[in-house]
Enzyme design. Structure first.
Site, PDB file in Angstrom:
ATOM      1  N   LYS A  19      -3.174 -26.118 -32.328  1.00  0.00           N
ATOM      2  CA  LYS A  19      -4.098 -26.296 -31.194  1.00  0.00           C
ATOM      3  C   LYS A  19      -5.267 -27.235 -31.565  1.00  0.00           C
ATOM      4  O   LYS A  19      -5.585 -28.160 -30.831  1.00  0.00           O
ATOM      5  CB  LYS A  19      -4.622 -24.909 -30.786  1.00  0.00           C
ATOM      6  CG  LYS A  19      -5.892 -24.876 -29.993  1.00  0.00           C
ATOM      7  CD  LYS A  19      -5.666 -24.992 -28.517  1.00  0.00           C
ATOM      8  CE  LYS A  19      -7.004 -25.122 -27.790  1.00  0.00           C
ATOM      9  NZ  LYS A  19      -6.890 -25.258 -26.382  1.00  0.00           N
TER      10      LYS A  19
ATOM     11  N   THR B  99      -8.856 -19.283 -28.626  1.00  0.00           N
ATOM     12  CA  THR B  99      -8.932 -20.411 -29.553  1.00  0.00           C
ATOM     13  C   THR B  99      -9.984 -20.060 -30.597  1.00  0.00           C
ATOM     14  O   THR B  99     -11.165 -19.917 -30.261  1.00  0.00           O
ATOM     15  CB  THR B  99      -9.371 -21.691 -28.819  1.00  0.00           C
ATOM     16  OG1 THR B  99      -8.407 -21.986 -27.805  1.00  0.00           O
ATOM     17  CG2 THR B  99      -9.443 -22.875 -29.788  1.00  0.00           C
TER      18      THR B  99
ATOM     19  N   LYS C   6     -16.322 -27.437 -29.023  1.00  0.00           N
ATOM     20  CA  LYS C   6     -15.966 -26.235 -29.793  1.00  0.00           C
ATOM     21  C   LYS C   6     -14.722 -26.511 -30.646  1.00  0.00           C
ATOM     22  O   LYS C   6     -14.690 -26.225 -31.844  1.00  0.00           O
ATOM     23  CB  LYS C   6     -15.691 -25.064 -28.828  1.00  0.00           C
ATOM     24  CG  LYS C   6     -15.107 -23.836 -29.527  1.00  0.00           C
ATOM     25  CD  LYS C   6     -14.582 -22.778 -28.544  1.00  0.00           C
ATOM     26  CE  LYS C   6     -13.761 -21.734 -29.304  1.00  0.00           C
ATOM     27  NZ  LYS C   6     -13.203 -20.684 -28.474  1.00  0.00           N
TER      28      LYS C   6
ATOM     29  N   LEU D 188     -10.392 -14.022 -25.936  1.00  0.00           N
ATOM     30  CA  LEU D 188     -11.819 -13.839 -26.209  1.00  0.00           C
ATOM     31  C   LEU D 188     -12.488 -15.161 -26.585  1.00  0.00           C
ATOM     32  O   LEU D 188     -11.805 -16.124 -26.956  1.00  0.00           O
ATOM     33  CB  LEU D 188     -11.968 -12.810 -27.339  1.00  0.00           C
ATOM     34  CG  LEU D 188     -11.453 -11.405 -26.970  1.00  0.00           C
ATOM     35  CD1 LEU D 188     -11.211 -10.557 -28.210  1.00  0.00           C
ATOM     36  CD2 LEU D 188     -12.433 -10.711 -26.023  1.00  0.00           C
ATOM     37  N   PRO D 189     -13.832 -15.216 -26.529  1.00  0.00           N
ATOM     38  CA  PRO D 189     -14.513 -16.502 -26.748  1.00  0.00           C
ATOM     39  C   PRO D 189     -14.312 -17.122 -28.134  1.00  0.00           C
ATOM     40  O   PRO D 189     -14.045 -18.311 -28.229  1.00  0.00           O
ATOM     41  CB  PRO D 189     -15.990 -16.153 -26.525  1.00  0.00           C
ATOM     42  CG  PRO D 189     -15.987 -14.933 -25.662  1.00  0.00           C
ATOM     43  CD  PRO D 189     -14.759 -14.173 -26.052  1.00  0.00           C
TER      44      PRO D 189
HETATM   45  P1  NAD Z   1     -14.776 -16.660 -20.848  1.00  0.00           P
HETATM   46  O1  NAD Z   1     -16.115 -16.599 -21.502  1.00  0.00           O
HETATM   47  O2  NAD Z   1     -14.704 -16.991 -19.401  1.00  0.00           O
HETATM   48  O3  NAD Z   1     -14.010 -15.244 -21.074  1.00  0.00           O
HETATM   49  C1  NAD Z   1     -14.106 -14.474 -22.217  1.00  0.00           C
HETATM   50  C2  NAD Z   1     -14.182 -13.008 -21.788  1.00  0.00           C
HETATM   51  O4  NAD Z   1     -14.181 -12.170 -22.955  1.00  0.00           O
HETATM   52  C3  NAD Z   1     -15.476 -12.675 -21.017  1.00  0.00           C
HETATM   53  O5  NAD Z   1     -15.135 -12.119 -19.756  1.00  0.00           O
HETATM   54  C4  NAD Z   1     -16.206 -11.683 -21.919  1.00  0.00           C
HETATM   55  O6  NAD Z   1     -16.928 -10.709 -21.211  1.00  0.00           O
HETATM   56  C5  NAD Z   1     -15.034 -11.076 -22.691  1.00  0.00           C
HETATM   57  N1  NAD Z   1     -15.421 -10.430 -23.946  1.00  0.00           N
HETATM   58  C6  NAD Z   1     -16.202 -10.924 -24.937  1.00  0.00           C
HETATM   59  N2  NAD Z   1     -16.307 -10.016 -25.947  1.00  0.00           N
HETATM   60  C7  NAD Z   1     -15.569  -8.946 -25.576  1.00  0.00           C
HETATM   61  C8  NAD Z   1     -15.293  -7.690 -26.179  1.00  0.00           C
HETATM   62  N3  NAD Z   1     -15.799  -7.358 -27.371  1.00  0.00           N
HETATM   63  N4  NAD Z   1     -14.499  -6.813 -25.514  1.00  0.00           N
HETATM   64  C9  NAD Z   1     -14.008  -7.133 -24.296  1.00  0.00           C
HETATM   65  N5  NAD Z   1     -14.233  -8.309 -23.654  1.00  0.00           N
HETATM   66  C10 NAD Z   1     -15.011  -9.199 -24.301  1.00  0.00           C
HETATM   67  O7  NAD Z   1     -13.919 -17.690 -21.712  1.00  0.00           O
HETATM   68  P2  NAD Z   1     -12.572 -18.468 -21.259  1.00  0.00           P
HETATM   69  O8  NAD Z   1     -12.918 -19.784 -20.648  1.00  0.00           O
HETATM   70  O9  NAD Z   1     -11.692 -17.514 -20.519  1.00  0.00           O
HETATM   71  O10 NAD Z   1     -11.943 -18.783 -22.703  1.00  0.00           O
HETATM   72  C11 NAD Z   1     -11.301 -17.788 -23.484  1.00  0.00           C
HETATM   73  C12 NAD Z   1     -10.669 -18.434 -24.683  1.00  0.00           C
HETATM   74  O11 NAD Z   1      -9.714 -19.401 -24.239  1.00  0.00           O
HETATM   75  C13 NAD Z   1     -11.653 -19.193 -25.589  1.00  0.00           C
HETATM   76  O12 NAD Z   1     -11.296 -18.965 -26.923  1.00  0.00           O
HETATM   77  C14 NAD Z   1     -11.467 -20.644 -25.176  1.00  0.00           C
HETATM   78  O13 NAD Z   1     -11.788 -21.551 -26.218  1.00  0.00           O
HETATM   79  C15 NAD Z   1      -9.989 -20.665 -24.848  1.00  0.00           C
HETATM   80  N6  NAD Z   1      -9.583 -21.726 -23.913  1.00  0.00           N
HETATM   81  C16 NAD Z   1     -10.304 -21.945 -22.778  1.00  0.00           C
HETATM   82  C17 NAD Z   1      -9.898 -22.941 -21.903  1.00  0.00           C
HETATM   83  C18 NAD Z   1     -10.681 -23.220 -20.628  1.00  0.00           C
HETATM   84  O14 NAD Z   1     -10.411 -24.256 -19.993  1.00  0.00           O
HETATM   85  N7  NAD Z   1     -11.601 -22.346 -20.210  1.00  0.00           N
HETATM   86  C19 NAD Z   1      -8.743 -23.712 -22.184  1.00  0.00           C
HETATM   87  C20 NAD Z   1      -8.006 -23.438 -23.332  1.00  0.00           C
HETATM   88  C21 NAD Z   1      -8.446 -22.411 -24.191  1.00  0.00           C
END
Ligand code: NAD
Length: 296
Positions: free
Chosen positions: A168, A93, A243, A64-65
């Site tokens: 992390k 994260t 972030k 999740l975000p």
């Molecule tokens: P994203 O925004 O693409 O995906 C998050 C998903 O969570 C979305 O599809 C959203 O609809 C869903 N969501 C939000 N609230 C919800 C709820 N209450 N119930 C169900 N679904 C819900 O984000 P991402 O890029 O996939 O990143 C996810 C996590 O991974 C973050 O914490 C980010 O910091 C971490 N991260 C991302 C990357 C990257 O390169 N994108 C790398 C390492 C870590």
């Protein structure tokens, strides 16, 4: 295993697909219809709610975000609907304090839980080559390890609950600071009349060497292929680096730790993101430090 996967965005989508490839039965839920249909095409079963996804699950994985989403999904939904022997794995994260609070809440309700944030971006999530840093009791780690291995190349036990997040943000604070230092150094070398490739050849075998220089060089045409060679597209977005630097600053305040370099890296990434560059790879900081971003 029957695995509930909540949050199938950029990262979670690829991760859930790898669980399917490893023959797990994945029940997916996301607030976004688009994310859910993509997960369905990858072989997941669509659930209509968090409750429906976790009802018969052996394990729950969330991606999740931020901390508020994680606290809400577990506190308002998972804890009330999952069976007590369900293993809980949060790969998002988030801030260390929330990871600890949610983990302690899980424990008091009789659940085993780990925080397991990842290193590696969207490409690594799809390829199944993430690194997982895991916080939680050894027994919970041992149960989570085979599930995480299906999505990554390395799964490391960092210590008690919350230490996955601590590892992390410490790693990413180091990365943000070294990328900024590497970038301003390359800009200075250029202004001093050094040929960029020649300086790279010298520094990469000298004491200034770092991963930011030799594995992810921010200068196009120098070092191995990196987002710099593709106009800073793909890779790890500057907004996500910001972030993580903010999470590191928050954790440092709580721990009464001095992090002046991390703080400065945070300010530099804030300038880059405020200039509208948050969607580009974090190595684009070199353009700002060379005075080029404004001219784009
Ligand atoms: P994203 O925004 O693409 O995906 C998050 C998903 O969570 C979305 O599809 C959203 O609809 C869903 N969501 C939000 N609230 C919800 C709820 N209450 N119930 C169900 N679904 C819900 O984000 P991402 O890029 O996939 O990143 C996810 C996590 O991974 C973050 O914490 C980010 O910091 C971490 N991260 C991302 C990357 C990257 O390169 N994108 C790398 C390492 C870590």
């Amino acid at each position: 295993m029957n695995i509930a996967f909540i949050g199938l965005g950029n990262m979670g989508g690829g991760m859930a697909a790898n669980l399917v490839k490893a023959s797990h039965d994945v029940r997916a839920f996301d607030l976004s219809e688009e994310a859910l249909s993509r997960a369905e095409s990858a072989g997941c079963t669509r659930a209509a709610s968090v409750a429906e996804a976790v009802a018969a699950a052996d394990a729950v994985v969330t991606m999740l975000p931020a901390g508020t989403h994680v606290a809400a999904v577990y506190g308002n939904e998972v804890f009330d609907t999952a069976a007590k022997n369900t293993l809980l794995i949060d790969c998002s994260t988030i801030d260390v304090a929330t990871a600890r609070a949610v983990g302690e809440d899980a424990k008091s309700r009789g659940f085993a839980m780990v925080d397991a944030p990842v290193s590696g971006g969207i490409a690594a999530a799809s390829a199944g080559t993430l690194t997982f840093m895991v916080g939680g009791e050894k027994e919970a780690f041992d149960r989570a390890e085979p599930i995480l291995s299906a999505m990554g190349k390395a799964v490391i036990h960092a210590g008690d609950i919350g230490t996955g997040q601590a590892a992390k943000i410490c790693n990413n604070m180091l990365l943000g600071a070294t990328m900024a230092a590497t970038s301003e150094t390359l800009a200075l070398a250029e202004k001093l009349g050094l040929d960029p490739q020649t300086f790279y050849d010298i520094a990469s075998v000298s004491s200034g060497q770092s991963w930011s220089l030799t594995s992810y060089c921010p200068l196009p045409g120098v070092g191995p292929q990196s987002p710099a060679d593709n106009d800073y597209q793909g890779g790890f977005a500057a907004a996500l680096m910001l972030k993580d630097l903010k999470l590191a600053a928050d954790a440092a305040r709580t721990a009464n730790a001095a992090v002046p370099m991390g703080g400065l890296a945070g300010s530099l990434y804030q300038m880059l993101v405020s200039a509208g560059e948050g969607g580009r790879d974090f190595s684009a900081i070199i353009e700002m430090l060379r005075g080029k971003t404004a001219a784009r």
